[in-house]
Design an enzyme around this catalytic site. Structure first.
Site, PDB file in Angstrom:
ATOM      1  N   PRO A   9       0.787  -1.228   0.000  1.00  0.00           N
ATOM      2  CA  PRO A   9       0.000   0.000   0.000  1.00  0.00           C
ATOM      3  C   PRO A   9       0.822   1.284   0.000  1.00  0.00           C
ATOM      4  CG  PRO A   9      -0.919  -1.560   1.553  1.00  0.00           C
ATOM      5  CD  PRO A   9       0.351  -2.169   1.034  1.00  0.00           C
ATOM      6  N   ASN A  10       0.362   2.215  -0.809  1.00  0.00           N
ATOM      7  CA  ASN A  10       0.882   3.587  -0.900  1.00  0.00           C
ATOM      8  C   ASN A  10       2.223   3.713  -1.618  1.00  0.00           C
ATOM      9  OD1 ASN A  10      -1.294   4.885   0.538  1.00  0.00           O
ATOM     10  ND2 ASN A  10      -0.505   3.878   2.363  1.00  0.00           N
ATOM     11  N   ARG A  17       5.113  11.276  -2.040  1.00  0.00           N
ATOM     12  CA  ARG A  17       4.781  11.177  -0.609  1.00  0.00           C
ATOM     13  C   ARG A  17       6.031  11.341   0.245  1.00  0.00           C
ATOM     14  NH1 ARG A  17       4.428   4.856   1.221  1.00  0.00           N
ATOM     15  NH2 ARG A  17       3.588   5.743   3.107  1.00  0.00           N
ATOM     16  N   TYR A  22      11.089   8.831   2.290  1.00  0.00           N
ATOM     17  CA  TYR A  22      11.062   7.840   1.200  1.00  0.00           C
ATOM     18  C   TYR A  22      11.882   8.232  -0.024  1.00  0.00           C
ATOM     19  CZ  TYR A  22       7.223   6.292   4.146  1.00  0.00           C
ATOM     20  OH  TYR A  22       6.479   5.884   5.230  1.00  0.00           O
ATOM     21  N   ASN A  73       8.515  -4.968  -0.377  1.00  0.00           N
ATOM     22  CA  ASN A  73       8.308  -3.842   0.527  1.00  0.00           C
ATOM     23  C   ASN A  73       6.817  -3.850   0.838  1.00  0.00           C
ATOM     24  OD1 ASN A  73       7.906  -1.528   1.938  1.00  0.00           O
ATOM     25  ND2 ASN A  73       9.081  -0.201   0.564  1.00  0.00           N
ATOM     26  N   ALA A  76       2.928  -0.485   5.116  1.00  0.00           N
ATOM     27  CA  ALA A  76       2.432  -0.617   6.492  1.00  0.00           C
ATOM     28  C   ALA A  76       1.965  -2.038   6.818  1.00  0.00           C
ATOM     29  CB  ALA A  76       1.309   0.384   6.734  1.00  0.00           C
ATOM     30  N   GLU A  97      12.881  -8.584   2.909  1.00  0.00           N
ATOM     31  CA  GLU A  97      11.978  -7.452   3.166  1.00  0.00           C
ATOM     32  C   GLU A  97      12.784  -6.156   3.076  1.00  0.00           C
ATOM     33  OE1 GLU A  97      10.368  -7.668   7.134  1.00  0.00           O
ATOM     34  OE2 GLU A  97       9.571  -5.625   7.055  1.00  0.00           O
ATOM     35  N   HIS A  99      12.710  -1.730   3.105  1.00  0.00           N
ATOM     36  CA  HIS A  99      12.019  -0.473   3.408  1.00  0.00           C
ATOM     37  C   HIS A  99      12.902   0.681   2.976  1.00  0.00           C
ATOM     38  CE1 HIS A  99       8.909  -2.430   5.762  1.00  0.00           C
ATOM     39  NE2 HIS A  99       9.857  -3.204   6.247  1.00  0.00           N
ATOM     40  N   ARG A 106      11.752   5.433  13.647  1.00  0.00           N
ATOM     41  CA  ARG A 106      10.532   6.240  13.471  1.00  0.00           C
ATOM     42  C   ARG A 106       9.558   5.927  14.613  1.00  0.00           C
ATOM     43  NH1 ARG A 106       8.505   5.775   7.435  1.00  0.00           N
ATOM     44  NH2 ARG A 106       7.233   7.553   8.171  1.00  0.00           N
TER      45      ARG A 106
HETATM   46  C1  DQA Z   1       7.809   1.685   4.329  1.00  0.00           C
HETATM   47  C2  DQA Z   1       7.724   1.884   5.852  1.00  0.00           C
HETATM   48  C3  DQA Z   1       6.314   1.620   6.357  1.00  0.00           C
HETATM   49  O1  DQA Z   1       6.250   1.826   7.748  1.00  0.00           O
HETATM   50  C4  DQA Z   1       5.342   2.572   5.687  1.00  0.00           C
HETATM   51  O2  DQA Z   1       4.015   2.280   6.108  1.00  0.00           O
HETATM   52  C5  DQA Z   1       5.433   2.550   4.203  1.00  0.00           C
HETATM   53  C6  DQA Z   1       6.779   2.540   3.601  1.00  0.00           C
HETATM   54  C7  DQA Z   1       9.198   2.068   3.791  1.00  0.00           C
HETATM   55  O3  DQA Z   1       9.507   1.664   2.674  1.00  0.00           O
HETATM   56  O4  DQA Z   1       9.958   2.767   4.460  1.00  0.00           O
HETATM   57  O5  DQA Z   1       4.455   2.638   3.488  1.00  0.00           O
HETATM   58  O6  DQA Z   1       7.587   0.318   4.039  1.00  0.00           O
END
Ligand code: DQA
Length: 148
Positions: A9-10, A17, A22, A73, A76, A97, A99, A106
């Site tokens: 997501p996102n 964003r 990021y 990735n 959340a 995994e 990020h 954080r």
């Molecule tokens: C993320 C970190 C997550 O906590 C966050 O919700 C994201 C991006 C990262 O790539 O740093 O959407 O996965």
């Protein structure tokens, strides 16, 4: 060798964003960089992004059949996605995994990943480079030359 590169997501919003956490690269740019890296490492990549946990699970159930590893990735979902956890266990493939941000520096709720017990490595905080390093670790692991 075929690697699934999955974004949760996102992550389709990258570049627009929270660039402090990021970075400014879009997901498309990151995927192009990974294709190059994949060429160097001798692997084929299949990309998938969804804002829906169920859609990622549907994809995994189909695409993992002929894959050798998974770079993910989860966004959340990393912090609460138990269905995603289970869907990643079933194919019995190595999972890395990644990020972009340093989730350990954080909010407290980001510090836990529900995938921690099933991944071979978590790479966080290197922005777009987390993906290329993650791919390298994954491919070396698959080739039996795990980096220490
Ligand atoms: C993320 C970190 C997550 O906590 C966050 O919700 C994201 C991006 C990262 O790539 O740093 O959407 O996965």
């Amino acid at each position: 060798m075929k690697i699934l590169v999955i974004n949760g997501p996102n992550l389709n919003m990258l570049g627009r964003r929270d660039t402090k956490h990021y970075g400014t690269d879009t997901l498309e740019t990151i995927e192009h960089q990974l294709v190059e890296k994949g060429r160097e490492l001798g692997c084929e990549l299949a990309f998938f992004q969804s804002n829906h946990e169920g859609a990622i699970i549907d994809y995994l159930q189909e695409a993992a059949v002929d894959a050798d590893g998974i770079l993910i990735n989860p966004g959340a979902l990393s912090h609460y996605g138990y269905s995603l956890h289970d869907a990643l266990v079933d194919p019995a493939l190595p999972v890395v995994e990644v990020h972009l941000s340093d989730i350990h520096a954080r909010e407290t709720w980001r510090r836990t990943s529900v995938l921690a017990d099933i991944i071979i490595r978590q790479i966080a905080g290197l922005k777009a480079q987390s993906y290329s390093l993650g791919l390298e670790v994954l491919v070396k692991h698959i080739k039996g030359q795990e980096t220490k």
